[in-house]
Design an enzyme around this catalytic site. Structure first.
Site, short mmCIF file in Angstrom:
data_model
loop_
_atom_site.label_atom_id
_atom_site.label_comp_id
_atom_site.label_asym_id
_atom_site.label_seq_id
_atom_site.Cartn_x
_atom_site.Cartn_y
_atom_site.Cartn_z
N TYR A 1 0.82 -1.21 0.00
CA TYR A 1 0.00 0.00 0.00
C TYR A 1 0.86 1.26 0.00
O TYR A 1 2.09 1.19 0.15
CB TYR A 1 -0.94 0.00 1.21
N LYS B 1 6.46 -1.87 2.03
CA LYS B 1 5.25 -1.28 2.62
C LYS B 1 4.10 -2.26 2.45
O LYS B 1 3.23 -2.11 1.60
CB LYS B 1 4.95 0.10 2.02
N LEU C 1 11.20 1.11 7.05
CA LEU C 1 10.59 1.58 5.80
C LEU C 1 11.23 2.94 5.49
O LEU C 1 11.22 3.83 6.35
CB LEU C 1 9.08 1.71 6.01
C1 LIG Z 1 4.73 4.60 5.66
C2 LIG Z 1 5.66 4.34 6.80
C3 LIG Z 1 6.61 5.28 7.22
C4 LIG Z 1 6.66 6.71 6.73
O1 LIG Z 1 6.80 6.82 5.36
P1 LIG Z 1 6.34 8.14 4.60
O2 LIG Z 1 6.60 7.81 3.17
O3 LIG Z 1 7.17 9.25 5.09
O4 LIG Z 1 4.89 8.33 4.91
C5 LIG Z 1 7.54 4.90 8.18
N1 LIG Z 1 7.50 3.67 8.74
C6 LIG Z 1 6.57 2.75 8.39
C7 LIG Z 1 6.59 1.41 9.05
C8 LIG Z 1 5.63 3.06 7.41
O5 LIG Z 1 4.71 2.15 7.08
#
Ligand SMILES: *Cc1c(COP(=O)(O)O)cnc(C)c1O
Length: 279
Positions: free
Chosen positions: A32, A146, A202
């Site tokens: 996602y 993700k 991530l």
């Molecule tokens: C989505 C997410 C983030 C932050 O990512 P952005 O692209 O800055 O929104 C950080 N850690 C995890 C575990 C995530 O799922």
């Protein structure tokens, strides 16, 4: 009526039926993205869509759309739903197939869904700062994807919420990894430190925007592993994400950080981030 994207087409939300044997529903077998919409414009859309395709490739899901056409449909959705400030949520699953752990043998198309939601900028929290709770990181070793599988993240966030905290700050042993849905930064002696983007976190788009802003504005930044102790002894702490932008952390467990107010470099980065958004 609210419209959504279903397998590439914009349709009424009420017309969508997801099958009970969708692999996303049964296994969390999918990926996602969350994209911020400011003033009806998608922020860092290419970066998010690139990461979506990277996540898909890492778990061998083939996305049957061109990146450009996918972005165009998302922009159209924002227009028809007249979204000004909010987010787009999008997900792709490995599709629908009689339940078995292994991938479907025959070609099964992924199921792609995207919808919009109004979401204000969390101004009060960004001004005042929020609390974090240290939580052991019990997730798997491919946190760079993700993935829809978010049990570890959900349990961490719930623990934080039950302690009256905004976010869980996860650690593997002594090392800080990341938040439940955010990345973690600390400031020590005027230098920003954030964990290198390996398989254990991530790599946030907001994280990458912040690193670039630092480089463009003469703020020193290092991508380095840091510990629980480094975090508790830091001059400033903040987390970053698409929905929280640059969010000051003013307390971790019982330890007050930077006298309980957002620090100078945190404020500076919030300011630079606003400039970048163009609001
Ligand atoms: C989505 C997410 C983030 C932050 O990512 P952005 O692209 O800055 O929104 C950080 N850690 C995890 C575990 C995530 O799922």
């Amino acid at each position: 009526m609210e419209k959504i994207i279903f397998n590439g087409e914009i349709i009424e939300r009420s017309k969508v039926n997801i099958d009970i044997e969708d692999r996303g529903y049964q296994f969390g077998d999918g990926i996602y993205e969350v994209i911020r919409v400011y003033n009806g414009t998608l922020f860092t859309k290419e970066e998010h869509v690139n990461r979506l395709y990277e996540s898909a490739e890492k778990i061998s899901i083939h996305i049957p759309y061109e990146k450009l056409e996918l972005i165009q449909t998302l922009e159209e959705l924002v227009q028809v739903n007249q979204l000004k400030t909010g987010i787009i949520y999008l997900q792709l699953t490995r599709g629908s197939f009689p339940r078995q752990h292994g991938f479907p043998k025959s070609e099964v198309p992924p199921v792609y869904v995207a919808y919009t939601r109004e979401m204000p900028i969390p101004k009060v929290s960004m001004d005042d700062g929020v609390k974090g709770l240290l939580v052991e990181d019990v997730r798997w070793l491919r946190c760079d994807i993700k993935s829809l599988n978010l049990l570890g993240n959900i349990l961490a966030k719930q623990k934080a919420a039950e302690s009256g905290c905004f976010e869980a700050i996860q650690h593997r042993g002594e090392e800080i990894t990341e938040g439940s849905s955010s990345n973690v930064f600390i400031v020590k002696d005027h230098c920003l430190i954030t964990r290198p983007a390996t398989n254990l976190i991530l790599n946030g788009i907001t994280r990458q925007v912040i690193i670039k802003l630092c480089q463009e504005n003469g703020i020193s930044i290092r991508e380095e592993i840091f510990t629980i102790n480094d975090l508790l002894e830091a001059d400033e702490v903040f987390i970053s994400s698409t929905t929280s932008e640059v969010m000051p952390i003013i307390q971790v467990n019982d330890k007050v950080i930077s006298s309980g107010t957002p620090g100078e470099i945190t404020r500076k980065l919030q300011h630079l981030f606003q400039q970048k958004i163009g609001l």
